[in-house]
Write a protein that holds these residues in place. Structure first.
Motif, PDB file in Angstrom:
ATOM      1  N   LEU A 105      -3.597  67.387  10.480  1.00 35.76           N
ATOM      2  CA  LEU A 105      -4.793  66.552  10.450  1.00 35.76           C
ATOM      3  C   LEU A 105      -4.484  65.130  10.898  1.00 35.76           C
ATOM      4  O   LEU A 105      -3.389  64.606  10.647  1.00 35.76           O
ATOM      5  CB  LEU A 105      -5.382  66.513   9.036  1.00 35.76           C
ATOM      6  CG  LEU A 105      -5.772  67.842   8.390  1.00 35.76           C
ATOM      7  CD1 LEU A 105      -6.390  67.589   7.021  1.00 35.76           C
ATOM      8  CD2 LEU A 105      -6.720  68.633   9.271  1.00 35.76           C
ATOM      9  N   SER A 106      -5.474  64.501  11.537  1.00 31.86           N
ATOM     10  CA  SER A 106      -5.336  63.077  11.854  1.00 31.86           C
ATOM     11  C   SER A 106      -5.475  62.266  10.571  1.00 31.86           C
ATOM     12  O   SER A 106      -5.902  62.785   9.530  1.00 31.86           O
ATOM     13  CB  SER A 106      -6.426  62.653  12.846  1.00 31.86           C
ATOM     14  OG  SER A 106      -7.707  62.671  12.214  1.00 31.86           O
ATOM     15  N   ARG A 131      -7.589  59.950   9.856  1.00 36.53           N
ATOM     16  CA  ARG A 131      -8.992  59.858   9.445  1.00 36.53           C
ATOM     17  C   ARG A 131      -9.489  61.173   8.852  1.00 36.53           C
ATOM     18  O   ARG A 131     -10.216  61.177   7.853  1.00 36.53           O
ATOM     19  CB  ARG A 131      -9.864  59.458  10.640  1.00 36.53           C
ATOM     20  CG  ARG A 131     -11.331  59.261  10.270  1.00 36.53           C
ATOM     21  CD  ARG A 131     -11.509  58.101   9.290  1.00 36.53           C
ATOM     22  NE  ARG A 131     -11.648  56.832   9.988  1.00 36.53           N
ATOM     23  CZ  ARG A 131     -11.622  55.650   9.386  1.00 36.53           C
ATOM     24  NH1 ARG A 131     -11.432  55.582   8.070  1.00 36.53           N
ATOM     25  NH2 ARG A 131     -11.758  54.533  10.086  1.00 36.53           N
ATOM     26  N   GLU A 132      -9.073  62.291   9.443  1.00 37.43           N
ATOM     27  CA  GLU A 132      -9.472  63.586   8.899  1.00 37.43           C
ATOM     28  C   GLU A 132      -8.913  63.771   7.495  1.00 37.43           C
ATOM     29  O   GLU A 132      -9.596  64.302   6.615  1.00 37.43           O
ATOM     30  CB  GLU A 132      -8.979  64.713   9.817  1.00 37.43           C
ATOM     31  CG  GLU A 132      -9.742  64.806  11.130  1.00 37.43           C
ATOM     32  CD  GLU A 132      -9.058  65.654  12.174  1.00 37.43           C
ATOM     33  OE1 GLU A 132      -9.672  65.893  13.230  1.00 37.43           O
ATOM     34  OE2 GLU A 132      -7.892  66.066  11.945  1.00 37.43           O
ATOM     35  N   ARG A 133      -7.693  63.287   7.268  1.00 38.99           N
ATOM     36  CA  ARG A 133      -7.101  63.395   5.932  1.00 38.99           C
ATOM     37  C   ARG A 133      -7.870  62.530   4.941  1.00 38.99           C
ATOM     38  O   ARG A 133      -8.057  62.917   3.778  1.00 38.99           O
ATOM     39  CB  ARG A 133      -5.625  63.004   5.976  1.00 38.99           C
ATOM     40  CG  ARG A 133      -4.913  63.211   4.631  1.00 38.99           C
ATOM     41  CD  ARG A 133      -5.016  64.671   4.193  1.00 38.99           C
ATOM     42  NE  ARG A 133      -4.689  64.817   2.786  1.00 38.99           N
ATOM     43  CZ  ARG A 133      -3.467  65.110   2.342  1.00 38.99           C
ATOM     44  NH1 ARG A 133      -2.469  65.270   3.203  1.00 38.99           N
ATOM     45  NH2 ARG A 133      -3.252  65.247   1.059  1.00 38.99           N
ATOM     46  N   VAL A 152     -11.055  61.808   5.089  1.00 38.56           N
ATOM     47  CA  VAL A 152     -12.304  62.528   4.797  1.00 38.56           C
ATOM     48  C   VAL A 152     -12.036  63.675   3.827  1.00 38.56           C
ATOM     49  O   VAL A 152     -12.786  63.887   2.862  1.00 38.56           O
ATOM     50  CB  VAL A 152     -12.937  63.051   6.106  1.00 38.56           C
ATOM     51  CG1 VAL A 152     -14.093  64.014   5.795  1.00 38.56           C
ATOM     52  CG2 VAL A 152     -13.441  61.888   6.953  1.00 38.56           C
ATOM     53  N   HIS A 165     -15.673  64.703  11.625  1.00 37.93           N
ATOM     54  CA  HIS A 165     -14.309  64.834  11.097  1.00 37.93           C
ATOM     55  C   HIS A 165     -14.197  66.046  10.163  1.00 37.93           C
ATOM     56  O   HIS A 165     -13.192  66.763  10.182  1.00 37.93           O
ATOM     57  CB  HIS A 165     -13.907  63.568  10.341  1.00 37.93           C
ATOM     58  CG  HIS A 165     -13.625  62.393  11.233  1.00 37.93           C
ATOM     59  ND1 HIS A 165     -12.788  62.463  12.319  1.00 37.93           N
ATOM     60  CD2 HIS A 165     -14.071  61.106  11.184  1.00 37.93           C
ATOM     61  CE1 HIS A 165     -12.717  61.278  12.913  1.00 37.93           C
ATOM     62  NE2 HIS A 165     -13.499  60.439  12.240  1.00 37.93           N
ATOM     63  N   ARG A 166     -15.243  66.253   9.363  1.00 35.89           N
ATOM     64  CA  ARG A 166     -15.231  67.385   8.431  1.00 35.89           C
ATOM     65  C   ARG A 166     -15.168  68.701   9.197  1.00 35.89           C
ATOM     66  O   ARG A 166     -14.394  69.598   8.848  1.00 35.89           O
ATOM     67  CB  ARG A 166     -16.472  67.336   7.542  1.00 35.89           C
ATOM     68  CG  ARG A 166     -16.591  68.502   6.567  1.00 35.89           C
ATOM     69  CD  ARG A 166     -17.696  68.260   5.563  1.00 35.89           C
ATOM     70  NE  ARG A 166     -17.924  69.407   4.704  1.00 35.89           N
ATOM     71  CZ  ARG A 166     -18.611  69.369   3.580  1.00 35.89           C
ATOM     72  NH1 ARG A 166     -19.154  68.235   3.173  1.00 35.89           N
ATOM     73  NH2 ARG A 166     -18.779  70.451   2.848  1.00 35.89           N
ATOM     74  N   ASN A 218     -13.990  69.181  12.198  1.00 36.18           N
ATOM     75  CA  ASN A 218     -12.681  69.282  12.857  1.00 36.18           C
ATOM     76  C   ASN A 218     -11.587  69.700  11.878  1.00 36.18           C
ATOM     77  O   ASN A 218     -10.744  70.547  12.189  1.00 36.18           O
ATOM     78  CB  ASN A 218     -12.310  67.947  13.515  1.00 36.18           C
ATOM     79  CG  ASN A 218     -13.151  67.647  14.742  1.00 36.18           C
ATOM     80  OD1 ASN A 218     -13.745  68.549  15.341  1.00 36.18           O
ATOM     81  ND2 ASN A 218     -13.219  66.376  15.117  1.00 36.18           N
ATOM     82  N   LEU A 219     -11.594  69.088  10.702  1.00 39.53           N
ATOM     83  CA  LEU A 219     -10.535  69.415   9.739  1.00 39.53           C
ATOM     84  C   LEU A 219     -10.691  70.846   9.218  1.00 39.53           C
ATOM     85  O   LEU A 219      -9.696  71.536   8.969  1.00 39.53           O
ATOM     86  CB  LEU A 219     -10.486  68.391   8.601  1.00 39.53           C
ATOM     87  CG  LEU A 219     -11.604  68.368   7.555  1.00 39.53           C
ATOM     88  CD1 LEU A 219     -11.333  69.310   6.388  1.00 39.53           C
ATOM     89  CD2 LEU A 219     -11.765  66.933   6.997  1.00 39.53           C
ATOM     90  N   LYS A 270      -9.148  73.024  11.845  1.00 37.74           N
ATOM     91  CA  LYS A 270      -7.688  72.953  11.843  1.00 37.74           C
ATOM     92  C   LYS A 270      -7.075  73.702  10.655  1.00 37.74           C
ATOM     93  O   LYS A 270      -5.988  74.274  10.758  1.00 37.74           O
ATOM     94  CB  LYS A 270      -7.232  71.493  11.825  1.00 37.74           C
ATOM     95  CG  LYS A 270      -7.459  70.756  13.139  1.00 37.74           C
ATOM     96  CD  LYS A 270      -6.936  69.329  13.056  1.00 37.74           C
ATOM     97  CE  LYS A 270      -7.127  68.572  14.372  1.00 37.74           C
ATOM     98  NZ  LYS A 270      -6.608  67.189  14.294  1.00 37.74           N
TER      99      LYS A 270
END
Length: 204
Positions: free
Chosen positions: A142-143, A145-147, A149, A176-177, A179-180, A183
């Motif tokens: 995760l990026s 920012r994704e972390r 979120v 972001h939600r 995307n995460l 992933k």
């Protein structure tokens, strides 16, 4: 299903116990129904091990307290939490306490059966350390920012609150939600939370 695995249904609504019980019995499970968590806990020493479907909103003793008591008594039966209120905060607490999954009423039969499969898989499986390592690897993808979120979701915050705290728009939080979740290979919030808690605390 040849081994007739047992599912305990703990819900104060007769209609819920009857409908879920009928569906599970026709699918091949053995079922035992309980009108309250207090009654189940009183009989705990004498009950056959299995999976527990646990309603959150019950009089006398709510589902989270029942879950805590099961843990305190070292009862190793996996728990699936049922909620009719869409309360993410409660669901997060249940997952942190080790619940296999949470389902919001009304739910589809295949959702329930998938959760029960995961519950019994937890009983059967070994190798918690490898699952912990796998979860940590997933989080590492995760990026930053994704972390952030994901941390907000794990704390039980809605998208709007996460957006305010991070100084971004709710729409950006949604992106972001999404995307995460992709992933992490998660199809639901509960699956994403399970990855988080497994990585942070080991197998739950």
């Amino acid at each position: 299903m040849s081994d007739r695995r047992l599912v305990h249904i703990i819900d104060d609504e007769d209609s819920v116990r009857n409908s879920i019980g009928f569906m599970l019995q026709t699918t091949g499970y053995s079922v035992r129904s309980w009108p309250s968590g207090a009654v189940f806990l009183r009989e705990l020493r004498n009950v056959e091990p299995g999976c527990v479907l646990l309603d959150i909103r019950m009089p006398e003793m709510d589902g989270l307290l029942v879950q805590q008591q099961l843990s305190a008594r070292a009862a190793s039966m996996p728990v699936i939490v049922l909620t009719g209120h869409g309360d993410v905060t409660i669901a997060v607490k249940a997952m942190q306490a080790g619940a296999v999954d949470f389902l919001e009423k009304p739910f589809e039969a295949d959702q329930l059966l998938a959760a029960i499969d995961k519950a019994f898989a937890r009983i059967d499986e070994t190798g918690g350390a490898s699952r912990t390592d796998a979860a940590r690897t997933q989080l590492a993808s995760l990026s930053a920012r994704e972390r952030e979120v994901l941390d907000g979701l794990a704390a039980g915050y809605p998208n709007k609150t996460i957006a305010y705290d991070l100084g971004i728009s709710p729409r950006t939080v949604e992106v972001h939600r999404a995307n995460l979740m992709q992933k992490l290979g998660a199809r639901s919030l509960s699956e994403a939370l399970r990855v988080t808690f497994t990585a942070e605390m080991g197998e739950i």
